[in-house]
Motif scaffolding. Structure first.
Motif, PDB file in Angstrom:
ATOM      1  N   THR A  27      29.352  -7.760  -5.892  1.00 17.58           N
ATOM      2  CA  THR A  27      28.678  -7.457  -7.157  1.00 17.58           C
ATOM      3  C   THR A  27      27.216  -7.882  -7.106  1.00 17.58           C
ATOM      4  O   THR A  27      26.847  -8.812  -6.383  1.00 17.58           O
ATOM      5  CB  THR A  27      29.331  -8.204  -8.336  1.00 17.58           C
ATOM      6  N   LEU A  46      28.359  -3.367  -6.223  1.00 14.93           N
ATOM      7  CA  LEU A  46      29.044  -3.022  -7.468  1.00 14.93           C
ATOM      8  C   LEU A  46      28.347  -3.691  -8.647  1.00 14.93           C
ATOM      9  O   LEU A  46      28.261  -4.925  -8.700  1.00 14.93           O
ATOM     10  CB  LEU A  46      30.511  -3.504  -7.401  1.00 14.93           C
ATOM     11  N   GLY A  48      29.403  -4.465 -11.566  1.00 20.53           N
ATOM     12  CA  GLY A  48      30.687  -4.526 -12.257  1.00 20.53           C
ATOM     13  C   GLY A  48      30.496  -4.910 -13.710  1.00 20.53           C
ATOM     14  O   GLY A  48      29.521  -5.593 -14.062  1.00 20.53           O
ATOM     15  N   ASP A  49      31.465  -4.509 -14.544  1.00 19.53           N
ATOM     16  CA  ASP A  49      31.351  -4.949 -15.948  1.00 19.53           C
ATOM     17  C   ASP A  49      31.745  -6.418 -16.072  1.00 19.53           C
ATOM     18  O   ASP A  49      31.664  -7.002 -17.157  1.00 19.53           O
ATOM     19  CB  ASP A  49      32.128  -4.044 -16.907  1.00 19.53           C
ATOM     20  N   SER A  50      32.091  -7.053 -14.941  1.00 20.98           N
ATOM     21  CA  SER A  50      32.236  -8.515 -14.935  1.00 20.98           C
ATOM     22  C   SER A  50      30.917  -9.161 -15.363  1.00 20.98           C
ATOM     23  O   SER A  50      30.892 -10.319 -15.755  1.00 20.98           O
ATOM     24  CB  SER A  50      32.642  -9.013 -13.536  1.00 20.98           C
ATOM     25  N   ASP A  88      30.004   0.371 -12.924  1.00 19.07           N
ATOM     26  CA  ASP A  88      31.271   0.273 -13.657  1.00 19.07           C
ATOM     27  C   ASP A  88      31.146   0.964 -15.004  1.00 19.07           C
ATOM     28  O   ASP A  88      30.135   0.822 -15.697  1.00 19.07           O
ATOM     29  CB  ASP A  88      31.598  -1.206 -13.893  1.00 19.07           C
ATOM     30  N   LYS A 118      32.958   3.566 -11.267  1.00 17.83           N
ATOM     31  CA  LYS A 118      34.311   2.990 -11.160  1.00 17.83           C
ATOM     32  C   LYS A 118      34.900   2.897 -12.554  1.00 17.83           C
ATOM     33  O   LYS A 118      34.212   2.547 -13.502  1.00 17.83           O
ATOM     34  CB  LYS A 118      34.251   1.606 -10.509  1.00 17.83           C
ATOM     35  N   HIS A 142      40.524   1.851 -10.184  1.00 16.82           N
ATOM     36  CA  HIS A 142      40.712   0.386 -10.234  1.00 16.82           C
ATOM     37  C   HIS A 142      42.076   0.156 -10.877  1.00 16.82           C
ATOM     38  O   HIS A 142      42.265   0.454 -12.061  1.00 16.82           O
ATOM     39  CB  HIS A 142      39.587  -0.224 -11.068  1.00 16.82           C
ATOM     40  N   ILE A 207      40.901  -7.175  -4.072  1.00 16.45           N
ATOM     41  CA  ILE A 207      40.416  -8.465  -4.580  1.00 16.45           C
ATOM     42  C   ILE A 207      41.675  -9.192  -5.049  1.00 16.45           C
ATOM     43  O   ILE A 207      42.389  -8.713  -5.931  1.00 16.45           O
ATOM     44  CB  ILE A 207      39.341  -8.322  -5.695  1.00 16.45           C
ATOM     45  N   VAL A 217      36.305  -6.877  -1.979  1.00 13.96           N
ATOM     46  CA  VAL A 217      35.230  -7.089  -2.947  1.00 13.96           C
ATOM     47  C   VAL A 217      35.372  -8.475  -3.551  1.00 13.96           C
ATOM     48  O   VAL A 217      36.492  -8.964  -3.724  1.00 13.96           O
ATOM     49  CB  VAL A 217      35.231  -6.008  -4.073  1.00 13.96           C
TER      50      VAL A 217
HETATM   51  O1  KIV Z   1      33.640  -5.849 -12.700  1.00 10.70           O
HETATM   52  C1  KIV Z   1      33.863  -6.254 -11.538  1.00 10.70           C
HETATM   53  O2  KIV Z   1      33.143  -7.088 -10.983  1.00 10.70           O
HETATM   54  C2  KIV Z   1      35.015  -5.701 -10.845  1.00 10.70           C
HETATM   55  C3  KIV Z   1      35.442  -6.356  -9.558  1.00 10.70           C
HETATM   56  C4  KIV Z   1      36.103  -7.639  -9.840  1.00 10.70           C
HETATM   57  C5  KIV Z   1      36.285  -5.448  -8.744  1.00 10.70           C
HETATM   58  O3  KIV Z   1      35.591  -4.770 -11.313  1.00 10.70           O
END
Ligand code: KIV
Length: 263
Positions: A27, A46, A48-50, A88, A118, A142, A207, A217
């Motif tokens: 990420t 990525l 990511g929406d994290s 994401d 994603k 995912h 993951i 990832v």
């Molecule tokens: O949002 C994110 O970082 C993710 C990863 C954990 C795969 O979807």
């Protein structure tokens, strides 16, 4: 003629899988991290929406919006020259209907500069994946633990029972059938992830899903040890202790100023 390494595309990743070469994904949510991740030769960056949790401090990814994602994808795009930038889709950007999903996926490419998108979900979301792919947008699925459904499924490993494993398998097949070029397998038993990887033609990225996937990832701040308490997560390997190093430097600065040693 430019001697720069050519950018990573869907065919590049497919070739890596066919040659048995592992694929790397990390990420990034901001420009400086994107520069470093890209320079490290990571295949896929990525956004990511994290980031809603890791960068913005919320306790789940549910508050994520298209505006938040676009803001960060634009910054990451500026720092990446070689890797694929994967954006994401945030909660409710694709669940309402397929038209909205295509529009929002398109915005991540058109406005954000992402190369692919994603989205979470298996069988239930497969028709939407098909619509996005048909619009010419590369999609990564995912499945397994899907953080946007945390209120429904809880914060736990998926596919542990026979029925649960069958559902994850059906989800994997549906995502492939819908035209996704890869799928993230999050928090599922490693035997199940290996079985899915052996069965599917598309790329699997794990993951918390063991070593039998085509790639891996991690959340970059986790592997850097930004928050030392994350060491307790079984799927995380901390390759550095950046959090404590930053804390040490900040304290040293405060002490120097307070003691008149700086400037
Ligand atoms: O949002 C994110 O970082 C993710 C990863 C954990 C795969 O979807």
């Amino acid at each position: 003629m430019s001697t720069a390494t050519p950018p990573i595309t869907v065919p590049t990743l497919a070739r890596k899988k066919s040659k048995g070469e592992k694929i790397t994904m990390l990420t990034a949510y901001d420009y400086p991290t994107a520069l470093l991740v890209d320079r490290a030769g990571i295949d896929v960056v990525l956004v990511g929406d994290s980031l809603v949790m890791e960068e913005l401090g919320y306790d789940s990814t549910i508050p994520g919006t298209m505006e938040m994602m676009l803001h960060h994808i634009k910054a990451v795009r500026k720092g990446v020259t070689r890797a694929m930038v994967l954006g994401d889709m945030p909660f409710l950007a694709y669940q309402v209907n397929a038209d909205e999903a295509v529009r929002n996926a398109g915005r991540l490419l058109q406005e954000g500069g992402a190369n692919a998108v994603k989205l979470e979900g298996g069988e239930a979301i497969a028709p939407t994946i098909r619509r996005i792919v048909d619009a010419g947008i590369p999609v990564v699925g995912h499945i397994g633990f899907t953080p946007q459904s945390v209120n429904q499924i809880g914060l736990q490993k998926q596919g542990k029972t026979v029925e649960g494993a069958e559902q994850v398998l059906r989800d994997a097949r549906a995502v492939q059938e819908a035209g996704a070029f890869a799928v993230v397998l999050e928090l599922i038993p490693e035997e199940l992830a290996a079985r899915i990887t052996a069965e599917l033609g598309i790329i699997t990225i794990g993951i918390g899903a063991g070593p039998g996937c085509d790639g891996q990832v991690l959340v970059t701040s986790d592997l850097l040890g930004m928050r030392p308490e994350r060491a307790a997560f079984k799927h995380v390997k901390q390759y550095a202790q950046i959090g404590s190093e930053i804390e040490r430097a900040l304290n040293a600065y405060r002490e120097d100023v307070e003691a008149g040693r700086f400037p």
